[in-house]
Design an enzyme around this catalytic site. Structure first.
Site, PDB file in Angstrom:
ATOM      1  N   SER A 124     -24.641  91.623 -72.321  1.00  0.00           N
ATOM      2  CA  SER A 124     -24.236  92.910 -71.760  1.00  0.00           C
ATOM      3  C   SER A 124     -23.050  92.739 -70.835  1.00  0.00           C
ATOM      4  O   SER A 124     -22.861  91.684 -70.212  1.00  0.00           O
ATOM      5  CB  SER A 124     -25.420  93.498 -70.987  1.00  0.00           C
ATOM      6  OG  SER A 124     -25.020  94.559 -70.159  1.00  0.00           O
ATOM      7  N   TYR A 149     -31.797  93.644 -64.300  1.00  0.00           N
ATOM      8  CA  TYR A 149     -31.494  93.591 -65.732  1.00  0.00           C
ATOM      9  C   TYR A 149     -30.271  92.715 -65.985  1.00  0.00           C
ATOM     10  O   TYR A 149     -30.284  91.834 -66.854  1.00  0.00           O
ATOM     11  CB  TYR A 149     -31.257  95.009 -66.269  1.00  0.00           C
ATOM     12  CG  TYR A 149     -30.600  95.040 -67.623  1.00  0.00           C
ATOM     13  CD1 TYR A 149     -31.317  94.684 -68.762  1.00  0.00           C
ATOM     14  CD2 TYR A 149     -29.258  95.399 -67.767  1.00  0.00           C
ATOM     15  CE1 TYR A 149     -30.711  94.695 -70.015  1.00  0.00           C
ATOM     16  CE2 TYR A 149     -28.651  95.420 -69.012  1.00  0.00           C
ATOM     17  CZ  TYR A 149     -29.382  95.061 -70.125  1.00  0.00           C
ATOM     18  OH  TYR A 149     -28.778  95.072 -71.359  1.00  0.00           O
ATOM     19  N   LYS A 153     -29.697  88.928 -68.034  1.00  0.00           N
ATOM     20  CA  LYS A 153     -28.700  88.644 -69.061  1.00  0.00           C
ATOM     21  C   LYS A 153     -27.861  87.425 -68.662  1.00  0.00           C
ATOM     22  O   LYS A 153     -27.534  86.576 -69.497  1.00  0.00           O
ATOM     23  CB  LYS A 153     -27.807  89.862 -69.302  1.00  0.00           C
ATOM     24  CG  LYS A 153     -28.526  91.023 -69.985  1.00  0.00           C
ATOM     25  CD  LYS A 153     -29.094  90.625 -71.337  1.00  0.00           C
ATOM     26  CE  LYS A 153     -29.745  91.791 -72.053  1.00  0.00           C
ATOM     27  NZ  LYS A 153     -30.385  91.380 -73.334  1.00  0.00           N
ATOM     28  N   ASN A 178     -21.365 100.053 -73.644  1.00  0.00           N
ATOM     29  CA  ASN A 178     -22.422 101.078 -73.671  1.00  0.00           C
ATOM     30  C   ASN A 178     -22.600 101.657 -75.071  1.00  0.00           C
ATOM     31  O   ASN A 178     -21.824 102.520 -75.486  1.00  0.00           O
ATOM     32  CB  ASN A 178     -22.089 102.181 -72.664  1.00  0.00           C
ATOM     33  CG  ASN A 178     -22.191 101.689 -71.242  1.00  0.00           C
ATOM     34  OD1 ASN A 178     -21.424 100.821 -70.819  1.00  0.00           O
ATOM     35  ND2 ASN A 178     -23.140 102.221 -70.490  1.00  0.00           N
ATOM     36  N   ARG A 230     -17.447 104.194 -68.084  1.00  0.00           N
ATOM     37  CA  ARG A 230     -17.967 103.158 -68.964  1.00  0.00           C
ATOM     38  C   ARG A 230     -17.218 103.187 -70.294  1.00  0.00           C
ATOM     39  O   ARG A 230     -16.534 104.155 -70.633  1.00  0.00           O
ATOM     40  CB  ARG A 230     -19.467 103.382 -69.248  1.00  0.00           C
ATOM     41  CG  ARG A 230     -20.361 103.313 -68.026  1.00  0.00           C
ATOM     42  CD  ARG A 230     -20.501 101.911 -67.479  1.00  0.00           C
ATOM     43  NE  ARG A 230     -21.439 101.873 -66.369  1.00  0.00           N
ATOM     44  CZ  ARG A 230     -21.118 102.074 -65.091  1.00  0.00           C
ATOM     45  NH1 ARG A 230     -19.850 102.346 -64.778  1.00  0.00           N
ATOM     46  NH2 ARG A 230     -22.034 101.998 -64.148  1.00  0.00           N
TER      47      ARG A 230
END
Length: 339
Positions: A124, A149, A153, A178, A230
C-alpha cells in the site's frame, strides 16, 4: 501452474482471480469470508467461465494451510489476506498485527519448506507515510506510517525482503494507491461490511439512500479545496497489474534473491470533493455530504509515479475517474437488487 490467492473472494482479490483465470492460470483461493461473501465465487465462475478451487478458513490455522499445499502443485502466491481499514486499525491494533503478520508468516513457512518462489504482496501507499514531495515514486523514503494498518504493510515488506534474501526467493511488492470501481459485468465489486471505511463505497451507498449523508473527514487540509487528495485507481486495471507482475517473476528465473517494488496508481491526485463531483457527473445522482473533523491516521496528499511499472511490466492504468465511478454505481444497483 497453480497460484494461491489468499483473500481471493475479497474486493481486489476477486478481480485478480478473474484476470488469472483469463490468463490460463489455475487458481486456489483461501478466504475466511470475514470481508467477503460466498456468492462472489459463483460470480467469478460466471465471468471467467472457469471455477477456482476454494478453501474457507483462516490462514492462521497452519494445519489447514499445510493441507492446501499438500493437495495442489502451488508455484506462486498473491497475498491479499489482511484487515485493511485505517480507522479500525487504530482502534484494534493487536488484531491487525496478529491477522496481517501471522497469516503472511504461515504462508512463507510453507514456501520455505517446499522451496517455492514467486510471491506477490498486496502492499500500500501507506508505507510512505506523508511523503514530502509528489508524486511518490519507488525511491521515495519510507516514513513512519500514520496508522497501524500502514505499519503492518511496512512490516510485511520487511519480512518479505528478509525472506527473499535469506532463501534466494523472488518477490514483488505492489504498493497501490486507492482502488475503486467494479467489474464491468457489475458482478464483482467492493462489498464493505457495515459502515464503509473507504470513500467510494460511502459515496455510492449515500447516493443509493442506504446512508443518509456522506461524512467528509476534514476540509482544512492544505489542498486546493481543503479535502484530502488521493490517487484513485480502477480495480480491474489494478488486477491486471498483479498478473503482469506474476508473469514477470515466472518468466525471469533466478537463483538469487529478487525484490521488485512497484507503485500502482494513475499519477493523478483527486480530492474527496473531486470524487463527489465526478460521481455526480458520471451518474446524474446527487450525493449529500457534511464536513466532519479529520480522522486519525489519514494523510493529506498521496499520488503515484507509476512509470516503473509501465517500463518494466508494460502496465498502465488508463481508466478515468468517471468511468471507474460509474462501474461502482452499477455494482451498487446489482447488490441492491440481490437484497
Amino acid at each position: 501452474m497453480a497460484i494461491l490467492v489468499t483473500g481471493g473472494l475479497g474486493y481486489i482479490g476477486s478481480h485478480t482471480v478473474v484476470e488469472l483465470l483469463n490468463n490460463d492460470f489455475e487458481v486456489v483461493i483461501v478466504d475466511d469470508l470475514s470481508n467477503s461473501e460466498k456468492f462472489i465465487l459463483k460470480n467469478i465462475e460466471e465471468i471467467a467461465g472457469k471455477k477456482p478451487v476454494f478453501y474457507p478458513f483462516d490462514l492462521k490455522r497452519k494445519e489447514l494451510l499445510e493441507q492446501v499445499f499438500e493437495a495442489h502443485p502451488i508455484e506462486g502466491c498473491i497475498n491479499f489476506a489482511a484487515y485493511k481499514a485505517v480507522g479500525e486499525s487504530q482502534e484494534k491494533p493487536i488484531d491487525y498485527y496478529e491477522n496481517n503478520l501471522f497469516s503472511l508468516i504461515n504462508i512463507l513457512q510453507e514456501f520455505k519448506k517446499r522451496n517455492i518462489s514467486n510471491f506477490i504482496f498486496s502492499s500500500s501507499c501507506t508505507v510512505y507515510g506523508q511523503a514530502d514531495t509528489m508524486p511518490i515514486d519507488e525511491n521515495t523514503p519510507l516514513k513512519a506510517a500514520e496508522s497501524v494498518y500502514g505499519k503492518t504493510k511496512q512490516m510485511g515488506e520487511e519480512i518479505l525482503k528478509d525472506f527473499a534474501v535469506g532463501y534466494q526467493k523472488k518477490i514483488s511488492l505492489l504498493r497501490y494507491f486507492n482502488p475503486i470501481g467494479a467489474h464491468p459485468s457489475a458482478r464483482l465489486g467492493e462489498l464493505p461490511i457495515g459502515i464503509p471505511n473507504n470513500l467510494v463505497p460511502y459515496v455510492v451507498q449515500t447516493a443509493a439512500g442506504i446512508r443518509e449523508i456522506l461524512s467528509v473527514w476534514g476540509d482544512d487540509y492544505p489542498t486546493e479545496d481543503g479535502t484530502a487528495v488521493r490517487d484513485y485507481i480502477y480495480v480491474v486495471d489494478l488486477a491486471k497489474a498483479h498478473v503482469a507482475a506474476l508473469k514477470s517473476l515466472i518468466n525471469n528465473p533466478s537463483d538469487k534473491a529478487v525484490i521488485d517494488v512497484y507503485n500502482l496508481g494513475t499519477g493523478k491526485g483527486s480530492s474527496v470533493l473531486d470524487v463527489v463531483k465526478a460521481f455526480e457527473s458520471a451518474t446524474g445522482v446527487k450525493v449529500p455530504y457534511q464536513i466532519c473533523d479529520r480522522r486519525e491516521g489519514d494523510i493529506t496528499v498521496a499520488y503515484a509515479n507509476a512509470d516503473k511499472a509501465e517500463k518494466e511490466l508494460g502496465w498502465k492504468s488508463d481508466t478515468t475517474l468517471e468511468e471507474a465511478l460509474k462501474t461502482s454505481w452499477e455494482w451498487q444497483k446489482y447488490v441492491t437488487s440481490r437484497n
